[in-house]
Design a protein around this motif. Sequence first.
Motif, short mmCIF file in Angstrom:
data_model
loop_
_atom_site.label_atom_id
_atom_site.label_comp_id
_atom_site.label_asym_id
_atom_site.label_seq_id
_atom_site.Cartn_x
_atom_site.Cartn_y
_atom_site.Cartn_z
N PRO A 50 0.81 -1.23 0.00
CA PRO A 50 0.00 0.00 0.00
C PRO A 50 0.84 1.27 0.00
N GLU A 51 0.25 2.34 -0.51
CA GLU A 51 0.95 3.61 -0.65
C GLU A 51 1.32 4.24 0.69
N ASP A 52 0.61 3.89 1.76
CA ASP A 52 0.88 4.56 3.04
C ASP A 52 2.10 4.02 3.75
N PHE A 53 2.78 3.04 3.18
CA PHE A 53 4.03 2.53 3.76
C PHE A 53 5.20 3.45 3.39
N TYR A 54 6.10 3.63 4.33
CA TYR A 54 7.37 4.31 4.08
C TYR A 54 8.28 3.27 3.41
N LYS A 55 8.73 3.56 2.18
CA LYS A 55 9.40 2.53 1.37
C LYS A 55 10.89 2.84 1.18
N VAL A 56 11.70 1.79 1.40
CA VAL A 56 13.16 1.98 1.35
C VAL A 56 13.83 0.80 0.66
N THR A 57 15.05 1.03 0.22
CA THR A 57 15.92 -0.04 -0.23
C THR A 57 17.37 0.41 -0.07
N ILE A 58 18.29 -0.54 -0.19
CA ILE A 58 19.72 -0.25 -0.13
C ILE A 58 20.35 -0.81 -1.40
N LEU A 59 21.24 -0.01 -2.01
CA LEU A 59 21.98 -0.43 -3.20
C LEU A 59 23.46 -0.61 -2.85
N ARG A 60 24.18 -1.25 -3.77
CA ARG A 60 25.60 -1.52 -3.54
C ARG A 60 26.34 -1.43 -4.87
N ASN A 61 27.64 -1.12 -4.81
CA ASN A 61 28.45 -1.16 -6.02
C ASN A 61 28.18 -2.49 -6.73
N PRO A 62 27.74 -2.45 -8.01
CA PRO A 62 27.27 -3.67 -8.67
C PRO A 62 28.30 -4.80 -8.73
N LEU A 63 29.57 -4.47 -8.96
CA LEU A 63 30.58 -5.52 -9.05
C LEU A 63 30.83 -6.14 -7.68
N ASP A 64 30.93 -5.29 -6.66
CA ASP A 64 31.07 -5.81 -5.30
C ASP A 64 29.91 -6.74 -4.95
N ARG A 65 28.71 -6.32 -5.32
CA ARG A 65 27.52 -7.11 -4.99
C ARG A 65 27.54 -8.45 -5.71
#
Length: 205
Positions: free
Chosen positions: A71-86
Amino acid sequence: MKKLFHLHIRKTSGTVLYRGIVKSYGKEGVLPYRSDFEILRKLPEIREIEATLSDSTAISGHFYRVARFVPEDFYKVTILRNPLDRAVSAFNHMKNDPNDLLHKQIADLSFPEALQDGRFARELWNGQARALVAAAGQNFEELQDAERLEVALDYLRSLDCVGFQEKLAPFYDKLHADIGLTVDHARKVNDAVTSNGLKLDDILQ
């Protein structure tokens, strides 16, 4: 606390955030499923998924296909990483963790061999972009590169907060300021699985 959705892209320190979410929201408030596979197996009907997500206080997991139903009322997050490291970390995890679903298939392969094997595409071929495109409700394989990039960027723009594993302090400062979430992000998880494997320097030499 405000309702929270964490799109956990594998090998981006997401487990540390998940544990902080459980500590802050309480285990009873956090969706018990941790992946598309789990929730789709238990709740095959979309209306069941939507109702379950809506009733949760916090959601954290590998929900690339299910993300669009949050639902839209959630506070939405993610974490990214250097693609090669990942990619290197994902390779090490699959190769060294006997519980990983792809462990047996990758166990005897080198990193170059694994990169050329389509069985590991989801993790090693633009894994983060694939996750973001899927979370946006699109099929990565049906898009051209420019379209994939635009869909991924549009999804990132729709989130309330995006962190980078290489510099997590600003991300967690914002989470604390916005929703009161405190996480000990200096903690390490899964090091025993990934730290003894291939190193990025081994590839760049």
